[in-house]
Scaffold this motif. Structure first.
Motif, PDB file in Angstrom:
ATOM      1  N   ALA A 109      88.707  33.930 -50.519  1.00  0.00           N
ATOM      2  CA  ALA A 109      89.854  35.224 -50.621  1.00  0.00           C
ATOM      3  C   ALA A 109      90.561  35.274 -51.808  1.00  0.00           C
ATOM      4  O   ALA A 109      90.576  36.323 -52.867  1.00  0.00           O
ATOM      5  CB  ALA A 109      90.514  35.213 -49.155  1.00  0.00           C
ATOM      6  N   MET A 110      91.157  34.080 -52.236  1.00  0.00           N
ATOM      7  CA  MET A 110      92.332  34.155 -53.755  1.00  0.00           C
ATOM      8  C   MET A 110      90.738  34.448 -54.344  1.00  0.00           C
ATOM      9  O   MET A 110      91.633  35.279 -55.954  1.00  0.00           O
ATOM     10  CB  MET A 110      92.423  32.450 -53.961  1.00  0.00           C
ATOM     11  CG  MET A 110      93.859  32.685 -53.198  1.00  0.00           C
ATOM     12  SD  MET A 110      94.120  31.155 -52.668  1.00  0.00           S
ATOM     13  CE  MET A 110      95.072  30.850 -54.654  1.00  0.00           C
ATOM     14  N   SER A 111      89.717  34.009 -54.348  1.00  0.00           N
ATOM     15  CA  SER A 111      88.932  33.946 -56.150  1.00  0.00           C
ATOM     16  C   SER A 111      88.649  35.394 -56.005  1.00  0.00           C
ATOM     17  O   SER A 111      88.249  36.555 -57.021  1.00  0.00           O
ATOM     18  CB  SER A 111      87.421  33.491 -55.890  1.00  0.00           C
ATOM     19  OG  SER A 111      86.591  33.927 -56.435  1.00  0.00           O
ATOM     20  N   ASN A 112      88.249  36.383 -54.649  1.00  0.00           N
ATOM     21  CA  ASN A 112      87.782  38.327 -54.378  1.00  0.00           C
ATOM     22  C   ASN A 112      89.177  38.784 -55.222  1.00  0.00           C
ATOM     23  O   ASN A 112      88.704  39.474 -55.675  1.00  0.00           O
ATOM     24  CB  ASN A 112      87.574  37.740 -52.805  1.00  0.00           C
ATOM     25  CG  ASN A 112      85.804  37.629 -52.796  1.00  0.00           C
ATOM     26  OD1 ASN A 112      85.263  37.147 -53.497  1.00  0.00           O
ATOM     27  ND2 ASN A 112      86.048  37.717 -51.245  1.00  0.00           N
ATOM     28  N   LEU A 113      89.824  38.323 -54.600  1.00  0.00           N
ATOM     29  CA  LEU A 113      91.083  39.209 -55.539  1.00  0.00           C
ATOM     30  C   LEU A 113      91.107  38.880 -56.763  1.00  0.00           C
ATOM     31  O   LEU A 113      91.393  39.569 -57.417  1.00  0.00           O
ATOM     32  CB  LEU A 113      92.888  38.441 -55.093  1.00  0.00           C
ATOM     33  CG  LEU A 113      93.639  38.928 -54.920  1.00  0.00           C
ATOM     34  CD1 LEU A 113      93.785  40.514 -54.576  1.00  0.00           C
ATOM     35  CD2 LEU A 113      95.144  38.376 -53.832  1.00  0.00           C
ATOM     36  N   GLY A 122      88.350  51.035 -63.261  1.00  0.00           N
ATOM     37  CA  GLY A 122      88.445  51.938 -62.318  1.00  0.00           C
ATOM     38  C   GLY A 122      87.440  51.908 -61.405  1.00  0.00           C
ATOM     39  O   GLY A 122      86.700  52.864 -60.270  1.00  0.00           O
ATOM     40  N   ALA A 123      86.552  50.566 -61.456  1.00  0.00           N
ATOM     41  CA  ALA A 123      85.499  50.310 -61.101  1.00  0.00           C
ATOM     42  C   ALA A 123      85.629  49.889 -58.867  1.00  0.00           C
ATOM     43  O   ALA A 123      84.908  50.376 -58.648  1.00  0.00           O
ATOM     44  CB  ALA A 123      84.692  49.042 -60.823  1.00  0.00           C
ATOM     45  N   LEU A 124      86.897  49.484 -59.446  1.00  0.00           N
ATOM     46  CA  LEU A 124      86.995  49.914 -57.361  1.00  0.00           C
ATOM     47  C   LEU A 124      88.309  50.520 -57.124  1.00  0.00           C
ATOM     48  O   LEU A 124      89.766  50.852 -57.796  1.00  0.00           O
ATOM     49  CB  LEU A 124      87.770  48.340 -57.332  1.00  0.00           C
ATOM     50  CG  LEU A 124      86.251  46.596 -57.514  1.00  0.00           C
ATOM     51  CD1 LEU A 124      87.526  45.488 -57.646  1.00  0.00           C
ATOM     52  CD2 LEU A 124      85.720  47.131 -56.027  1.00  0.00           C
ATOM     53  N   GLU A 183      93.032  47.116 -51.601  1.00  0.00           N
ATOM     54  CA  GLU A 183      94.288  46.357 -50.749  1.00  0.00           C
ATOM     55  C   GLU A 183      94.116  45.552 -49.676  1.00  0.00           C
ATOM     56  O   GLU A 183      94.150  44.569 -49.183  1.00  0.00           O
ATOM     57  CB  GLU A 183      94.832  48.348 -49.849  1.00  0.00           C
ATOM     58  CG  GLU A 183      95.559  46.889 -48.956  1.00  0.00           C
ATOM     59  CD  GLU A 183      97.759  46.889 -49.847  1.00  0.00           C
ATOM     60  OE1 GLU A 183      98.090  46.743 -49.011  1.00  0.00           O
ATOM     61  OE2 GLU A 183      97.568  47.060 -50.900  1.00  0.00           O
ATOM     62  N   GLU A 184      92.412  46.334 -49.629  1.00  0.00           N
ATOM     63  CA  GLU A 184      91.630  45.037 -48.690  1.00  0.00           C
ATOM     64  C   GLU A 184      91.502  43.759 -49.037  1.00  0.00           C
ATOM     65  O   GLU A 184      91.248  42.917 -47.693  1.00  0.00           O
ATOM     66  CB  GLU A 184      90.215  45.897 -48.486  1.00  0.00           C
ATOM     67  CG  GLU A 184      90.009  46.532 -47.543  1.00  0.00           C
ATOM     68  CD  GLU A 184      88.601  47.528 -47.259  1.00  0.00           C
ATOM     69  OE1 GLU A 184      88.153  46.656 -48.548  1.00  0.00           O
ATOM     70  OE2 GLU A 184      88.408  48.315 -46.570  1.00  0.00           O
ATOM     71  N   TYR A 185      91.692  43.706 -49.986  1.00  0.00           N
ATOM     72  CA  TYR A 185      91.234  42.241 -51.154  1.00  0.00           C
ATOM     73  C   TYR A 185      92.392  41.406 -50.370  1.00  0.00           C
ATOM     74  O   TYR A 185      92.732  40.254 -50.374  1.00  0.00           O
ATOM     75  CB  TYR A 185      90.701  41.962 -52.485  1.00  0.00           C
ATOM     76  CG  TYR A 185      89.409  41.962 -52.882  1.00  0.00           C
ATOM     77  CD1 TYR A 185      88.296  41.376 -51.701  1.00  0.00           C
ATOM     78  CD2 TYR A 185      88.946  43.231 -53.594  1.00  0.00           C
ATOM     79  CE1 TYR A 185      87.105  41.441 -52.284  1.00  0.00           C
ATOM     80  CE2 TYR A 185      87.671  43.813 -53.878  1.00  0.00           C
ATOM     81  CZ  TYR A 185      86.740  42.861 -52.897  1.00  0.00           C
ATOM     82  OH  TYR A 185      85.326  42.966 -53.300  1.00  0.00           O
ATOM     83  N   ARG A 186      93.273  42.130 -50.766  1.00  0.00           N
ATOM     84  CA  ARG A 186      94.963  41.353 -51.300  1.00  0.00           C
ATOM     85  C   ARG A 186      95.536  41.080 -49.537  1.00  0.00           C
ATOM     86  O   ARG A 186      95.809  39.960 -49.165  1.00  0.00           O
ATOM     87  CB  ARG A 186      95.821  42.349 -51.387  1.00  0.00           C
ATOM     88  CG  ARG A 186      95.822  42.481 -52.817  1.00  0.00           C
ATOM     89  CD  ARG A 186      97.423  43.758 -52.856  1.00  0.00           C
ATOM     90  NE  ARG A 186      97.133  43.665 -54.694  1.00  0.00           N
ATOM     91  CZ  ARG A 186      96.591  45.370 -54.767  1.00  0.00           C
ATOM     92  NH1 ARG A 186      96.364  46.159 -53.670  1.00  0.00           N
ATOM     93  NH2 ARG A 186      97.378  45.677 -56.384  1.00  0.00           N
ATOM     94  N   ILE A 187      95.141  42.018 -48.304  1.00  0.00           N
ATOM     95  CA  ILE A 187      95.291  41.423 -46.930  1.00  0.00           C
ATOM     96  C   ILE A 187      94.141  40.225 -46.848  1.00  0.00           C
ATOM     97  O   ILE A 187      94.517  39.645 -46.079  1.00  0.00           O
ATOM     98  CB  ILE A 187      94.977  43.041 -45.835  1.00  0.00           C
ATOM     99  CG1 ILE A 187      95.559  43.502 -46.469  1.00  0.00           C
ATOM    100  CG2 ILE A 187      94.867  42.591 -44.695  1.00  0.00           C
ATOM    101  CD1 ILE A 187      95.406  45.330 -45.847  1.00  0.00           C
ATOM    102  N   ALA A 188      93.133  40.430 -47.179  1.00  0.00           N
ATOM    103  CA  ALA A 188      91.936  39.129 -47.047  1.00  0.00           C
ATOM    104  C   ALA A 188      92.601  37.980 -47.520  1.00  0.00           C
ATOM    105  O   ALA A 188      92.953  36.977 -46.609  1.00  0.00           O
ATOM    106  CB  ALA A 188      90.706  39.095 -47.524  1.00  0.00           C
TER     107      ALA A 188
END
Length: 367
Positions: free
Chosen positions: A127-131, A141-143, A149-154
């Motif tokens: 999760a840290m790597s994805n964030l 602007g790709a995301l 926000e989903e990455y942060r919550i994960a």
């Protein structure tokens, strides 16, 4: 014939004169005995009461109980008793292993929780790597903002899951440590109720210890007696075997029993002096108080009352009733009946009566 008559008359006159003279002498002797003093019936020593400082004490009785007791029981339940390492009477030290519970199931739980921690930690790394990658392209602007926000919550969820797994691991380790049941303080094992192989619940008593091996005497006193007892006073009690033990008042109960009207006094005893469960009689020393005393030989008991004999003028004695109190050695306290200046017969009063005359051999101080 005339000569014979004259001789007989002369003899009669002489006999009459002799009889009169004897009567006069007898009458004079009787008069002298009546006026003479009565003879002495006993030679005695005269003493005066002595003022002394005597310790005052309270007689009491009570049981001997542990100063404090320690209940040894497991903090975790549902486990089998694998070992009981001490027996009744054993002297144990703080931290000494007393019993052990079977820990096979907890060892398995431990490995399971360790694996759960490792899994939660891997999820957190992912999760840290994805964030981190999402933040690198956030400005392009790709995301979308929702995806960021989903990455942060994960990442936050994975971190919380790791903390929960670690807490479960700590709980399992704690339960595992609780399978080793140790003494919380020095003491003597007074009872053993654990049974090898029994599956016990948390809080089940396995052993009972007398903390630090200390016991105390707990006599009960009434309201009048307890008002005179204070912390720090000395006590002496007699054990069932006749042994004398010295103690010290540790505490006086602040209230009296509503049923008996008596209060408990807690007397500390030296370790090893007595055993819990004994019943003992003893005294509590309250401090010294003045006492007017006489030797016990000066006290005559008659009809259930105590008397002394006082020597007055003419060496005649009179009896005097007295009230007695404390006894110390061969002396007895006189509460009333005589004062410090009284001349008292030291001994032999049982052979005297009122008005008898005695011979005073010496005058002492009743010491």
């Amino acid at each position: 014939m005339n000569k014979l008559r004259i001789g007989a008359a002369t003899a009669a006159v002489l006999l009459a004169l002799g009889t009169a003279a004897w009567s006069l002498r007898a009458s004079g002797a009787g008069h002298t005995d009546a006026s003479a003093p009565a003879p002495s019936v006993l030679t005695v020593e005269v003493i005066v009461p002595q003022q002394q400082s005597w310790p005052q004490s309270v007689q009491a009785s009570g049981s001997i109980t542990p100063w404090q007791e320690i209940i040894v029981s497991p903090e975790t339940g549902g486990l089998r008793i694998a070992e009981l390492l001490v027996d009744v009477g054993a002297v144990v030290k703080r931290g000494q292993l007393l019993a052990r519970l079977a820990d096979d199931s907890l060892q398995a739980d431990l490995r399971k929780q360790q694996a759960a921690v490792a899994q939660a930690q891997a999820n957190l790394y992912q999760a840290m790597s994805n964030l981190q990658r999402a933040r690198m392209v956030d400005g392009s602007g790709a995301l979308s903002a929702q995806k960021m926000e989903e990455y942060r919550i994960a990442e936050a969820t994975s971190r919380a899951s790791l903390d929960s797994a670690r807490a479960d691991l700590d709980s399992t380790r704690l339960k595992l440590s609780q399978t080793r049941i140790v003494a919380v303080d020095d003491g003597v094992v007074s009872s053993k109720s654990g049974v090898l192989g029994n599956v016990v619940a948390a809080g089940t008593e396995l052993y009972r210890l007398v903390r630090q091996g200390k016991v105390e005497w707990r006599p009960e006193l009434d309201a009048r007696q307890v008002s005179t007892v204070h912390t720090g006073q000395s006590a002496r009690l007699t054990l069932p075997g006749g042994e004398q033990v010295a103690g010290q008042v540790r505490l006086v109960a602040p209230t009296l029993s509503a049923t008996t009207g008596r209060a408990t006094v807690y007397v500390s005893l030296p370790a090893g002096a007595a055993r819990a469960g004994m019943f003992a009689n003893g005294t509590i020393e309250l401090g010294a108080q003045p006492a007017l005393t006489l030797p016990q030989s000066a006290i005559v008991m008659r009809d259930g009352r105590a008397y002394v004999y006082l020597v007055g003028s003419g060496s005649q004695v009179t009896s005097r009733a007295v009230s007695t109190g404390r006894r110390h050695g061969d002396r007895i306290e006189v509460l009333s009946g005589v004062d410090a200046s009284a001349r008292v017969v030291a001994s032999g009063g049982a052979f005297l009566s009122d008005g008898a005359r005695v011979t005073v051999a010496s005058v002492g101080s009743a010491s």
